[in-house]
Design a protein around this motif. Structure first.
Motif, PDB file in Angstrom:
ATOM      1  N   TYR A  37       0.846  -1.186   0.000  1.00 31.65           N
ATOM      2  CA  TYR A  37       0.000   0.000   0.000  1.00 31.65           C
ATOM      3  C   TYR A  37       0.880   1.234   0.000  1.00 31.65           C
ATOM      4  CZ  TYR A  37      -4.329  -2.529   1.080  1.00 31.65           C
ATOM      5  OH  TYR A  37      -5.434  -3.347   1.024  1.00 31.65           O
ATOM      6  N   GLN A  39       0.867   5.328   1.036  1.00 34.68           N
ATOM      7  CA  GLN A  39       0.144   6.325   1.836  1.00 34.68           C
ATOM      8  C   GLN A  39       0.781   7.702   1.645  1.00 34.68           C
ATOM      9  OE1 GLN A  39       0.082   5.994   6.213  1.00 34.68           O
ATOM     10  NE2 GLN A  39      -2.091   6.550   6.156  1.00 34.68           N
ATOM     11  N   GLY A  43      -2.975  10.899   3.753  1.00 30.43           N
ATOM     12  CA  GLY A  43      -3.444   9.899   4.714  1.00 30.43           C
ATOM     13  C   GLY A  43      -4.091   8.665   4.118  1.00 30.43           C
ATOM     14  N   GLU A  44      -4.641   8.772   2.923  1.00 31.18           N
ATOM     15  CA  GLU A  44      -5.354   7.627   2.361  1.00 31.18           C
ATOM     16  C   GLU A  44      -4.393   6.499   2.016  1.00 31.18           C
ATOM     17  OE1 GLU A  44      -7.701   8.705  -0.963  1.00 31.18           O
ATOM     18  OE2 GLU A  44      -8.465   6.691  -1.319  1.00 31.18           O
ATOM     19  N   MET A  45      -4.779   5.281   2.307  1.00 35.22           N
ATOM     20  CA  MET A  45      -3.986   4.099   1.953  1.00 35.22           C
ATOM     21  C   MET A  45      -4.434   3.630   0.574  1.00 35.22           C
ATOM     22  SD  MET A  45      -2.048   3.179   4.583  1.00 35.22           S
ATOM     23  CE  MET A  45      -1.840   1.407   4.624  1.00 35.22           C
TER      24      MET A  45
END
Lengths: 117, 113
Positions: A37, A39, A43-45
């Motif tokens: 992932y 980031q 903040g969004e993964m």
């Protein structure tokens, strides 16, 4: 014991170069999945790529590929032709098999990648 | 559409307040998750819901109370929080519990004063 180990807290790479982010894992379960992932600072993964333990070929998604070495228990992420927008924190994660393990995604500590112009 | 939405984006609350975080997805996913992420740390799983039923509670203090009113919606009710609860709260969803990837929302940055 840590299940996911990312040994590079930070990496600095020149734009357009390829970069390899390291990830090793620890499990005795024959069935598991490995994820990467991204980031950004927002903040969004963002899901990048997935490799299943029984997959015969290394996963690829556009500029991302996963160098899966099962015997070494490593699942390194390779980003080809890096771009400024690739600057972010990158997490390796694992989901094990079994009724309980399959529900949990366990993350490594992350690698902060900085792409320099 | 692989979108998970979370509201609010930012929340500041006192230790005596009651507030709620909201998460929504319209991808038809049947598993939803709450994670807590402290600064410079990886996300840590808090709760897992499958088909609107609580499947995992990772020994989270009772001042955090999850709720899944329907298959698209996941709430996290907050009451009597402590300053150390300040963190980024991430919601995620997946097709089923054991399917490949989880899709994450942008998170709610919570500050407890």
């Amino acid at each position: 014991a840590q299940k996911i180990t990312q040994t590079q807290p930070g990496m600095f790479v020149q734009e357009k170069e390829a970069v390899t982010l390291d990830c090793t894992y620890d499990t005795s379960d024959p069935s598991y999945g490995l994820f990467w992932y991204k980031q950004p600072s927002s903040g969004e993964m963002i899901f990048l790529i997935y490799q299943g333990s029984y997959d015969q070929q290394n996963a690829t998604e556009g500029r991302y590929s996963l160098n899966f070495q099962k015997a070494r228990k490593s699942a390194n992420l390779v980003i080809s032709a890096s771009q400024l927008g690739d600057s972010a924190m990158y997490f390796c994660a694992m989901r094990e098999g079994g009724k309980l393990g399959a529900q949990k995604l366990v993350f490594g500590q992350g690698t902060r990648l900085t792409i320099n112009p | 559409d692989t979108e998970v939405t979370q509201t609010p984006k930012h929340l500041v609350m006192g230790m005596t307040n009651k507030k709620s975080l909201k998460c929504e997805q319209h991808m038809g996913h049947r598993a939803m998750y709450w994670y807590k992420q402290k600064a410079k740390k990886p996300p840590e799983l808090m709760f897992v819901y499958s088909y609107e039923k609580l499947s995992i509670n990772e020994s989270v203090p009772s001042r955090f109370s999850p709720e899944c009113p329907n298959s698209s919606l996941l709430n996290l009710h907050l009451h009597a929080l402590q300053p150390e609860d300040s963190a980024l709260y991430l919601c995620a969803s997946s097709q089923e519990l054991a399917t490949y990837e989880q899709y994450f929302g942008p998170g709610t940055r919570l500050t407890v004063t």
